[in-house]
Motif scaffolding. Structure first.
Motif, short mmCIF file in Angstrom:
data_model
loop_
_atom_site.label_atom_id
_atom_site.label_comp_id
_atom_site.label_asym_id
_atom_site.label_seq_id
_atom_site.Cartn_x
_atom_site.Cartn_y
_atom_site.Cartn_z
N UNK A 1 32.12 -33.66 -24.08
CA UNK A 1 31.99 -32.36 -23.42
C UNK A 1 31.74 -31.33 -24.52
N UNK A 2 30.55 -30.77 -24.55
CA UNK A 2 30.21 -29.84 -25.63
C UNK A 2 30.99 -28.54 -25.51
N UNK A 3 31.49 -28.07 -26.64
CA UNK A 3 32.24 -26.81 -26.68
C UNK A 3 31.40 -25.68 -27.26
N UNK A 4 30.55 -26.00 -28.24
CA UNK A 4 29.64 -25.01 -28.86
C UNK A 4 28.29 -25.67 -29.09
N UNK A 5 27.24 -24.92 -28.80
CA UNK A 5 25.88 -25.36 -29.09
C UNK A 5 25.33 -24.49 -30.21
N UNK A 6 24.54 -25.11 -31.07
CA UNK A 6 23.88 -24.36 -32.13
C UNK A 6 22.48 -23.98 -31.69
N UNK B 1 24.15 -34.49 -32.36
CA UNK B 1 22.84 -33.85 -32.26
C UNK B 1 22.32 -33.62 -30.86
N UNK B 2 23.18 -33.80 -29.83
CA UNK B 2 22.68 -33.63 -28.46
C UNK B 2 23.24 -32.33 -27.86
N UNK B 3 22.76 -31.22 -28.42
CA UNK B 3 23.10 -29.92 -27.87
C UNK B 3 22.18 -29.53 -26.71
N UNK B 4 22.15 -28.26 -26.40
CA UNK B 4 21.37 -27.70 -25.28
C UNK B 4 21.80 -28.29 -23.93
N UNK B 5 23.03 -28.77 -23.82
CA UNK B 5 23.53 -29.36 -22.57
C UNK B 5 25.06 -29.29 -22.58
N UNK B 6 25.64 -29.40 -21.36
CA UNK B 6 27.10 -29.31 -21.25
C UNK B 6 27.80 -30.62 -21.63
N UNK B 7 27.25 -31.73 -21.20
CA UNK B 7 27.82 -33.05 -21.51
C UNK B 7 26.77 -33.90 -22.20
N UNK B 8 27.19 -34.67 -23.20
CA UNK B 8 26.25 -35.50 -23.95
C UNK B 8 26.77 -36.92 -24.06
N UNK B 9 25.94 -37.90 -23.70
CA UNK B 9 26.27 -39.31 -23.91
C UNK B 9 25.56 -39.74 -25.18
N UNK C 1 9.23 -31.04 -20.27
CA UNK C 1 9.91 -31.61 -19.11
C UNK C 1 11.12 -32.45 -19.47
N UNK C 2 11.47 -32.47 -20.74
CA UNK C 2 12.62 -33.26 -21.19
C UNK C 2 13.71 -32.34 -21.72
N UNK C 3 14.94 -32.87 -21.73
CA UNK C 3 16.04 -32.09 -22.29
C UNK C 3 15.80 -31.86 -23.79
N UNK C 4 16.16 -30.67 -24.26
CA UNK C 4 16.05 -30.36 -25.68
C UNK C 4 17.30 -30.87 -26.41
N UNK C 5 17.24 -30.90 -27.73
CA UNK C 5 18.44 -31.30 -28.46
C UNK C 5 18.65 -30.39 -29.65
N UNK C 6 19.77 -30.56 -30.33
CA UNK C 6 20.15 -29.71 -31.45
C UNK C 6 21.62 -29.90 -31.74
N UNK C 7 22.12 -29.27 -32.77
CA UNK C 7 23.51 -29.45 -33.16
C UNK C 7 24.49 -29.00 -32.08
N UNK C 8 25.59 -29.72 -31.95
CA UNK C 8 26.65 -29.35 -31.00
C UNK C 8 27.97 -29.92 -31.48
N UNK C 9 29.04 -29.25 -31.09
CA UNK C 9 30.38 -29.80 -31.32
C UNK C 9 31.13 -29.80 -29.99
N UNK C 10 32.04 -30.76 -29.85
CA UNK C 10 32.79 -30.84 -28.60
C UNK C 10 33.87 -31.89 -28.70
N UNK C 11 34.38 -32.30 -27.54
CA UNK C 11 35.47 -33.28 -27.49
C UNK C 11 35.06 -34.50 -26.68
#
Ligand code: NDP
Length: 341
Positions: free
Chosen positions: A46-51, A101-109, A73-83
């Motif tokens: 669960x991402x807490x901060x997106x860069x 590296x899967x930012x730009x979203x709320x949850x990342x698998x 048409x695809x999800x973007x990516x970038x740095x993220x931190x979370x739990x």
């Protein structure tokens, strides 16, 4: 810790058109997408901060570069931190704080091999996107290694009130620079560079020609230029660099949204007579400095000798505003997006 319940769907940003010049909000779309449970070797975060970072502008173009372009048409990516909220990977537990590296979203698998655990006891989570993360290492390696900074150097840094620039100037002072000069895009930022970050001089590049303002701020010239901007800044710095001066070519943000030719440099010939060294850098080449960088910078943060600021935008829905604001200069320090607590 027990597995946490996660929603079936969550929001993520897609790139839907490629800008020519400045990006606009309609180039992006916020999409509700399924949250995928982790398969063996993966974790769900669960991402807490997106860069949001300037290099992402380059990824909006369909050109070959050192990072692949975002796909339409695809999800973007970038740095993220979370739990971690679910784990199917050895060594990761629910509740772990992680950088990936899967930012730009709320949850990342995310495959666990692409995830780094971070220590929330050492520093707030968002710091791993900034001062203790990629921009911090860029400043540290770009100044100390690429520009071969040495005590007594006079240093000029552009983009000086931003994430990388504000650290470059402070690290130079901490390491014994004779004089540190910064440029930024507003009177308020210029005042903060001197009052809060300890720069010896600063100017607003929008107030007049950079070469004239730099000459006034550095009457004895400069030994190191840390370039975040390119164009007229690089030209002015080449003019101001002393014999055997060094420049780290880190970024050229003045060009990222321009469709015409860059403003400069037109004076590269001076590099010959002055025996200048102008060297490009990519932070990913400097992983060998990671441990030394974290130890030294965390120490400076702890003893209060390094100041770190963030500009925080709240909510995944405001990530595009944060990114466009970063390109316009709305930030002092690192621009980050904070997601719901
Ligand atoms: P910043 O936090 O510095 O944010 C970008 C800043 O750029 C804005 O705040 C704005 O400040 C300034 N800016 C925007 N347009 C212009 C312009 N036309 N002329 C001058 N300044 C402008 O971003 P980062 O610290 O993350 O990145 C700084 C630079 O470092 C970028 O060029 C980036 O691409 C580069 N970089 C390179 C890396 C590498 O490995 N080579 C790694 C990380 C970053 P203002 O109000 O002062 O205009």
């Amino acid at each position: 810790m027990a597995e946490q319940t996660v929603p079936a769907t969550a929001r993520e940003w897609h790139l839907v058109s490629r800008p020519n010049g400045w990006p606009v909000a309609s180039d992006f779309e916020l999409v509700e997408a399924p949250v995928r449970q982790p398969e063996p070797g993966e974790i769900l975060v669960r991402n807490a901060y997106l860069s949001v970072d300037p290099y992402m502008r380059g990824r909006m173009n369909d050109v070959k570069s050192y990072v692949p372009p975002f796909q339409l048409g695809q999800v973007m990516d970038g740095g993220a931190v979370g739990h971690v909220v679910a784990s199917a990977a050895e060594g990761f537990q629910v509740g772990d704080a992680v950088l990936h590296g899967l930012g730009w979203r709320e949850y990342a698998t995310v495959p666990a091999k692409h995830v780094v655990k971070v220590d929330e006891a050492r520093a707030p989570l968002s710091y791993y996107l900034g001062v203790l993360g990629m921009p911090g290492l860029t400043a540290y390696a770009g100044l100390l290694e690429v520009a071969s900074f040495k005590e007594g150097d006079a240093v000029f840094v552009s983009g000086a009130a931003g994430a990388v620039g504000s650290l470059v100037g402070q690290i130079a002072k901490l390491k014994g620079a004779k004089r540190v000069i910064g440029s930024a895009g507003s009177a308020e930022k210029v005042a903060r560079l001197v009052a809060d970050y300890g720069f010896d001089a600063a100017f607003n590049y929008k107030d007049g020609p950079v070469a004239e303002q730099l000459a006034a701020a550095a009457p004895e010239g400069i030994d190191v230029y840390f370039d975040n901007v390119g164009g007229d800044h690089l030209e002015a710095a080449i003019g101001a660099l002393n014999v055997h001066g060094r420049a780290t070519l880190c970024g050229a943000i003045a060009q990222y949204n321009e469709t015409g030719a860059p403003a400069g440099p037109r004076n590269l010939v001076q590099a010959i007579g002055k025996r200048l060294r102008l060297q490009g850098m990519l932070v990913r080449d400097h992983a060998d400095l990671q441990q030394q960088f974290v130890a030294e910078v965390a120490g400076w943060l702890k003893d209060g000798s390094l100041r770190y600021d963030e500009t925080v935008r709240d909510g995944v829905e405001n990530a595009v505003d944060a990114f466009l604001g970063l390109l316009r200069g709305d930030n002092t320090g690192k621009m980050v997006v904070r997601l719901g607590a």
